[in-house]
Design an enzyme around this catalytic site. Sequence first.
Site, PDB file in Angstrom:
ATOM      1  CE  LYS A 302      10.761 -25.244  25.408  1.00 21.73           C
ATOM      2  NZ  LYS A 302      11.924 -25.747  26.124  1.00 21.73           N
ATOM      3  CG  ASP A 338      12.403 -27.818  29.579  1.00 19.49           C
ATOM      4  OD1 ASP A 338      12.239 -28.999  29.208  1.00 19.49           O
ATOM      5  OD2 ASP A 338      12.292 -26.845  28.805  1.00 19.49           O
TER       6      ASP A 338
HETATM    7  P1  NAP Z   1      18.928 -21.066  22.983  1.00 17.08           P
HETATM    8  O1  NAP Z   1      17.797 -20.437  23.727  1.00 17.08           O
HETATM    9  O2  NAP Z   1      19.140 -20.737  21.570  1.00 17.08           O
HETATM   10  O3  NAP Z   1      20.261 -20.699  23.810  1.00 17.08           O
HETATM   11  C1  NAP Z   1      21.511 -21.168  23.410  1.00 17.08           C
HETATM   12  C2  NAP Z   1      22.608 -20.546  24.249  1.00 17.08           C
HETATM   13  O4  NAP Z   1      23.841 -21.060  23.778  1.00 17.08           O
HETATM   14  C3  NAP Z   1      22.693 -19.036  24.109  1.00 17.08           C
HETATM   15  O5  NAP Z   1      23.193 -18.486  25.291  1.00 17.08           O
HETATM   16  C4  NAP Z   1      23.715 -18.890  22.987  1.00 17.08           C
HETATM   17  O6  NAP Z   1      24.413 -17.676  23.019  1.00 17.08           O
HETATM   18  C5  NAP Z   1      24.659 -19.996  23.339  1.00 17.08           C
HETATM   19  N1  NAP Z   1      25.450 -20.382  22.167  1.00 17.08           N
HETATM   20  C6  NAP Z   1      24.987 -20.821  20.986  1.00 17.08           C
HETATM   21  N2  NAP Z   1      26.020 -21.068  20.152  1.00 17.08           N
HETATM   22  C7  NAP Z   1      27.140 -20.763  20.840  1.00 17.08           C
HETATM   23  C8  NAP Z   1      28.514 -20.775  20.513  1.00 17.08           C
HETATM   24  N3  NAP Z   1      28.943 -21.197  19.311  1.00 17.08           N
HETATM   25  N4  NAP Z   1      29.409 -20.385  21.447  1.00 17.08           N
HETATM   26  C9  NAP Z   1      28.977 -19.980  22.665  1.00 17.08           C
HETATM   27  N5  NAP Z   1      27.683 -19.932  23.036  1.00 17.08           N
HETATM   28  C10 NAP Z   1      26.777 -20.324  22.131  1.00 17.08           C
HETATM   29  O7  NAP Z   1      18.836 -22.655  23.058  1.00 17.08           O
HETATM   30  P2  NAP Z   1      18.222 -23.527  24.259  1.00 17.08           P
HETATM   31  O8  NAP Z   1      16.773 -23.719  24.043  1.00 17.08           O
HETATM   32  O9  NAP Z   1      18.685 -22.907  25.530  1.00 17.08           O
HETATM   33  O10 NAP Z   1      18.904 -24.946  24.010  1.00 17.08           O
HETATM   34  C11 NAP Z   1      20.285 -25.154  24.244  1.00 17.08           C
HETATM   35  C12 NAP Z   1      20.608 -26.628  24.013  1.00 17.08           C
HETATM   36  O11 NAP Z   1      19.951 -27.424  24.990  1.00 17.08           O
HETATM   37  C13 NAP Z   1      20.124 -27.147  22.654  1.00 17.08           C
HETATM   38  O12 NAP Z   1      21.090 -28.009  22.128  1.00 17.08           O
HETATM   39  C14 NAP Z   1      18.876 -27.930  23.012  1.00 17.08           C
HETATM   40  O13 NAP Z   1      18.629 -28.989  22.103  1.00 17.08           O
HETATM   41  C15 NAP Z   1      19.245 -28.477  24.359  1.00 17.08           C
HETATM   42  N6  NAP Z   1      18.075 -28.796  25.173  1.00 17.08           N
HETATM   43  C16 NAP Z   1      17.948 -30.093  25.587  1.00 17.08           C
HETATM   44  C17 NAP Z   1      16.884 -30.451  26.365  1.00 17.08           C
HETATM   45  C18 NAP Z   1      16.768 -31.866  26.819  1.00 17.08           C
HETATM   46  O14 NAP Z   1      15.678 -32.281  27.214  1.00 17.08           O
HETATM   47  N7  NAP Z   1      17.864 -32.613  26.838  1.00 17.08           N
HETATM   48  C19 NAP Z   1      15.907 -29.508  26.733  1.00 17.08           C
HETATM   49  C20 NAP Z   1      16.066 -28.183  26.291  1.00 17.08           C
HETATM   50  C21 NAP Z   1      17.159 -27.846  25.510  1.00 17.08           C
HETATM   51  P3  NAP Z   1      23.870 -16.359  22.258  1.00 17.08           P
HETATM   52  O15 NAP Z   1      22.636 -15.955  23.011  1.00 17.08           O
HETATM   53  O16 NAP Z   1      24.995 -15.441  22.349  1.00 17.08           O
HETATM   54  O17 NAP Z   1      23.544 -16.807  20.843  1.00 17.08           O
END
Ligand code: NAP
Length: 505
Positions: A302, A338
Amino acid sequence: MIETNPRICAVITEETVAAAVDAMHNAGGLADMLELRLDYLRDFDFTRPDDLRPLLEQRPLPTILTCRSFDEGGKQRIGDRVRLRLIIEGAKKYAEFCDVEAAHYHEAASLRPDPSRLIVSYHNFDETPRDIDAVCEIVCALPAAIHKIVIRANDIGDSLAIFRLLDRSTSQGRNLIALAMGAPGVITRILGPSRGSYLTYGSLSRGMESAPGQITCGELSRVYRIKRITRNSIITGIIGQPVMHSASPAVHNAAFEEMGLDYVYLPFEVSDAAEFLRQFINPVSRMMDWNVRGLSVTIPHKTAVMPLLDEIDPVASTIGAVNTVVVEDGRLRGYNTDAQGFIAPLLQATQLAGKRCAVLGAGGAARAVLCALKREGALVTLFARDANKGSKLGGEFDTPYEPLEKFGASDAEIVVNATPIGMHGHSEGVSPVPPISLRGRLIAYDLVYNPLATRFLADAASSGCRTITGLEMLVSQAAAQFEMWTGMKAPVDVMRAAALGAISS
Ligand code: NAP
């Protein structure tokens, strides 16, 4: 005379004769041909070609007999003469074709096969050889009805060799089956027939594949609609790594079908975004002769695609990520749907100006959420486990940061889970916050969509909150992409149903 009728060949990989007979009959509605992989059978006497009769006399479709050599992916070590005699005699009496490896062609020829029933095949399970064009020439010089080239794509660029071979065989009027195995080669399985491949193989169900990257006959016909794809079809797709689990092909292809559009949406398993854009997308440099209209972009590309595009929409610049590319007037334009996809379902539930909102997580999705909430005038606080990331992201969006465990003390009315906590394969059944901390909130919105019913939303519902699932954002951001690529209003209900189907399967 070359034939271009798109054919799906269902591969029968059962281990017993009885199960194989059942599977062949079940394949009737899903495929145009069958390949019976005899080397999978555990209860068959390979020395007796006439024992094929009960297996094949009621066959519902034209059938290829294959008893693959162990060295080329066969399941059992069977003497070459025994297995070649079995399929050559079998094809003369009970089937339409037999598939003989090019490496065993001369031994097969001594058994006097019927050339009109002969497929000669080459497989490379490790790589795409650099001299694949020369290999193809050598294989195609062996007299047969159909020639087959199967290689391993270790990079999506390897698929180009397959499309090149198909172009050449089409212009020469040869019957060629050509495909690349592995996730980066899946586009050759989907587009191959529209580019001259005699057939494409499909499994009868997930888990029954005979080769890496093989998808099911049902997906080939119902999701990708390969019978209707032509060289003129408009190409869209998702680039990411991994992408094969993505619900997006089901969602977008269902929308194209609903609107009667000659578009197809493909899974592009891409490790190097710059190279992919150069080889497949950029109108100036691409090596594919096709009508590309747009891309969805997912993890890990991305941000990486941004410097590779001609223009970036201001919302995508603010978020710092592109999830949509539109190819227009020879230029690549980057957008981010998004933020729009996130906010649309929330705005249907409430207005946001002045509302107190908590965003959990400081990753890529949180950026889009912050951007969208701030644009609506919400009062946002960011909660994350990593203080450095949290305060940095908060600073970028002029939003206060708090440690995740402080969420319970906040007075937020709306809480958004933008972490993967609760996601299938990550931490299903877990919530990012304790149930008690959700009491008194108005709305809980989980971006996780697999599963739909997360622990976070279940706790929120028990506490009296209104809930919004990640499916709403998934569908809404996809609808915005659809509208950019087609200029038509998206069939949102059809897209939601397709997303639900893909997630539940
Ligand atoms: P990402 O860039 O990897 O970010 C994840 C965030 O969650 C980071 O801040 C991470 O912290 C935190 N995190 C992960 N595990 C954690 C834990 N055990 N405890 C506390 N914080 C935790 O992922 P993303 O792209 O933002 O996606 C996040 C979620 O949104 C995913 O499940 C994705 O599938 C979903 N999503 C859904 C849509 C939709 O259309 N519905 C669109 C986009 C994303 P650290 O940085 O400290 O690791």
